[in-house]
Design an enzyme around this catalytic site. Structure first.
Site, PDB file in Angstrom:
ATOM      1  N   TRP A  79       1.002  -1.104   0.026  1.00 13.42           N
ATOM      2  CA  TRP A  79      -0.235  -0.071   0.125  1.00 13.42           C
ATOM      3  C   TRP A  79       0.913   1.173  -0.045  1.00 13.42           C
ATOM      4  O   TRP A  79       0.629   2.258  -0.688  1.00 13.42           O
ATOM      5  CB  TRP A  79      -0.861  -0.011   1.317  1.00 13.42           C
ATOM      6  CG  TRP A  79      -2.117  -1.129   0.930  1.00 13.42           C
ATOM      7  CD1 TRP A  79      -2.228  -2.224   1.778  1.00 13.42           C
ATOM      8  CD2 TRP A  79      -3.107  -1.189  -0.085  1.00 13.42           C
ATOM      9  NE1 TRP A  79      -2.949  -3.201   1.261  1.00 13.42           N
ATOM     10  CE2 TRP A  79      -3.557  -2.443   0.208  1.00 13.42           C
ATOM     11  CE3 TRP A  79      -3.420  -0.548  -1.116  1.00 13.42           C
ATOM     12  CZ2 TRP A  79      -4.667  -3.060  -0.735  1.00 13.42           C
ATOM     13  CZ3 TRP A  79      -4.249  -0.857  -1.979  1.00 13.42           C
ATOM     14  CH2 TRP A  79      -4.982  -2.004  -1.900  1.00 13.42           C
ATOM     15  N   ASP A 148      -1.208   6.576   6.476  1.00 13.70           N
ATOM     16  CA  ASP A 148      -2.370   5.735   6.066  1.00 13.70           C
ATOM     17  C   ASP A 148      -2.678   4.840   7.280  1.00 13.70           C
ATOM     18  O   ASP A 148      -1.928   3.806   7.592  1.00 13.70           O
ATOM     19  CB  ASP A 148      -2.147   4.904   4.778  1.00 13.70           C
ATOM     20  CG  ASP A 148      -3.041   4.040   4.320  1.00 13.70           C
ATOM     21  OD1 ASP A 148      -4.102   4.069   5.100  1.00 13.70           O
ATOM     22  OD2 ASP A 148      -2.896   3.397   3.477  1.00 13.70           O
ATOM     23  N   LYS A 172     -12.231  -1.332   7.151  1.00 10.63           N
ATOM     24  CA  LYS A 172     -11.745  -2.480   7.953  1.00 10.63           C
ATOM     25  C   LYS A 172     -12.079  -2.499   9.336  1.00 10.63           C
ATOM     26  O   LYS A 172     -12.635  -3.298  10.173  1.00 10.63           O
ATOM     27  CB  LYS A 172     -10.206  -2.405   7.759  1.00 10.63           C
ATOM     28  CG  LYS A 172      -9.839  -2.357   6.190  1.00 10.63           C
ATOM     29  CD  LYS A 172      -8.617  -3.535   5.922  1.00 10.63           C
ATOM     30  CE  LYS A 172      -8.565  -3.863   4.825  1.00 10.63           C
ATOM     31  NZ  LYS A 172      -8.800  -2.746   3.562  1.00 10.63           N
TER      32      LYS A 172
HETATM   33  N1  PLP Z   1      -4.484   1.310   2.425  1.00 15.36           N
HETATM   34  C1  PLP Z   1      -4.518   0.400   3.101  1.00 15.36           C
HETATM   35  C2  PLP Z   1      -3.414   0.059   4.196  1.00 15.36           C
HETATM   36  C3  PLP Z   1      -5.280  -0.865   2.784  1.00 15.36           C
HETATM   37  O1  PLP Z   1      -5.528  -1.855   3.115  1.00 15.36           O
HETATM   38  C4  PLP Z   1      -6.072  -0.499   1.621  1.00 15.36           C
HETATM   39  C5  PLP Z   1      -7.023  -1.796   1.207  1.00 15.36           C
HETATM   40  O2  PLP Z   1      -7.086  -2.540   1.595  1.00 15.36           O
HETATM   41  C6  PLP Z   1      -5.850   0.617   0.914  1.00 15.36           C
HETATM   42  C7  PLP Z   1      -5.120   1.597   1.496  1.00 15.36           C
HETATM   43  C8  PLP Z   1      -7.075   1.138  -0.257  1.00 15.36           C
HETATM   44  O3  PLP Z   1      -8.098   1.340   0.096  1.00 15.36           O
HETATM   45  P1  PLP Z   1      -9.334   1.208  -0.846  1.00 15.36           P
HETATM   46  O4  PLP Z   1      -9.623  -0.018  -1.571  1.00 15.36           O
HETATM   47  O5  PLP Z   1     -10.299   1.910   0.020  1.00 15.36           O
HETATM   48  O6  PLP Z   1      -8.871   2.165  -1.840  1.00 15.36           O
END
Ligand code: PLP
Length: 342
Positions: A79, A148, A172
């Site tokens: 990520w 994040d 989550k």
């Molecule tokens: N950041 C993290 C730590 C994630 O676990 C995720 C998705 O699982 C994301 C960003 C991306 O999120 P989204 O699917 O809401 O765009």
């Protein structure tokens, strides 16, 4: 004819159990920092576009904080790697630590080269796919820190004042997909690049109280219920205690299995939210892993398959997963070990 009542009744039923599987369609869980711990000089925004939307929104709003238009990124998993790649569209990105061959550790801060003229330092607090979690807050001197927290938001107390910006997709730990919480310090508003889409402009959204465009009302409503639930159940400190207990149950079995279960992540940064592990041997034994998943599924434990980029298993222990749920997985893992260990 389209029957609205039928659709609403079905939605009502499936909110609690989708297809009779006992899984909520919201797919969410509940988590830890209580929103009241946020100092007064921060705004809380409720935006759309998910975590991925913030991969763009963060540089679009913050990379222009300083003239050099550069940002420091810690890349400790999928990520943060995606976020860094997106940021490259808008400025210079510096990966602050030595290159990693695999995402199984957090390089020691003494090996980081932070750029004092960076607009911000970015990291992902919990790498959901790789199970790598920061158990410390990076020290960035006077440079704005951005995190994040999509997969560990409200799973432990956080000192918001150390951050310029924290964001988390709700799905989550605090609700259902559709809303992303952004907590941003007031003095960082107003630096958006001119190409920043208006719906992602933090200043505009802050001034409009997140109502510049139609908000994802239902997702916000559910998040409100989850936050209430967290508050009534002891807040982020209580969530942390539970999450420590839950993750220890699984890591203890892995650690005492004599290499039958293997977690590739360094002990110092093992995630309390996502526990990745292989079955049978270090690289995973295909037949045993298949059997493990089948047995788990028969016991109603699904979604244990690891992300396709990593393989193996991944136990996600978000706030909605109870001690009892975790104990059921631990029992199953112990039994499977007994049955299959040579
Ligand atoms: N950041 C993290 C730590 C994630 O676990 C995720 C998705 O699982 C994301 C960003 C991306 O999120 P989204 O699917 O809401 O765009």
């Amino acid at each position: 004819m389209f029957d609205v009542l039928q659709v609403l009744l079905q939605a009502q039923k499936e909110l609690l159990s989708f297809n009779g599987l006992g899984i909520s369609v919201l797919g969410g869980s509940k988590s830890s920092t209580s929103l009241e711990d946020i100092p007064n000089n921060y705004k809380v925004l409720f935006l759309q576009g998910g975590g991925s939307g913030q991969f763009s929104a963060v540089p679009l709003n913050l990379i222009g904080l300083k003239e050099d238009r550069c940002a420091d990124y810690l890349v400790t998993g999928t990520w943060s790697a995606k976020a860094a790649k997106e940021a490259e569209k808008y400025g210079k990105v510096n990966i602050v630590h030595p290159k990693l061959d695999s995402f199984t550790k957090i390089p020691d801060p003494s090996s980081w080269t932070l750029n004092p003229s960076a607009s911000y330092v970015y990291y992902c607090c919990n790498e959901t796919v790789h199970g790598v979690e920061f158990n410390f807050t990076p020290e960035t001197k006077d440079v704005v820190l951005v995190s994040d927290m999509s997969s560990n938001f409200l799973s432990r107390p956080v000192d918001v004042s150390k951050f310029g910006l924290i964001y988390a997709g709700a799905q989550k730990n605090v609700g259902c997909a559709g809303v992303t919480v952004v907590i941003v310090r007031d003095d960082l508003l107003g630096y958006a690049l001119k190409e920043c889409p208006i719906v992602l402009d933090y200043k505009v959204q802050a001034e409009m109280k997140s109502l510049y465009n139609t908000p994802p009302c239902f997702s916000i409503y559910i998040m409100g219920l989850v936050l209430e639930w967290i508050k009534n159940n002891g807040g982020s400190a209580a969530m942390e205690k539970l999450n420590k207990q839950k993750s220890s149950m699984i890591y203890d079995i892995i650690n005492s299995s004599n290499g039958f279960y293997v977690c590739p992540v360094d002990a110092a940064c093992r995630s309390r939210m996502n526990v990745p592990f292989r079955v049978g041997k270090k690289e995973g034994d295909d037949a045993l892993e298949k059997k493990f998943l089948e047995g788990a599924s028969k016991r109603g434990m699904i979604s244990l398959k690891g992300h396709r980029s990593v393989g193996g298993m991944r136990a996600s222990l978000y706030n909605a997963v109870t001690l009892e749920d975790t104990a059921a997985l631990a029992d199953y893992m112990r039994g499977f070990l007994k049955e299959h260990q040579l």
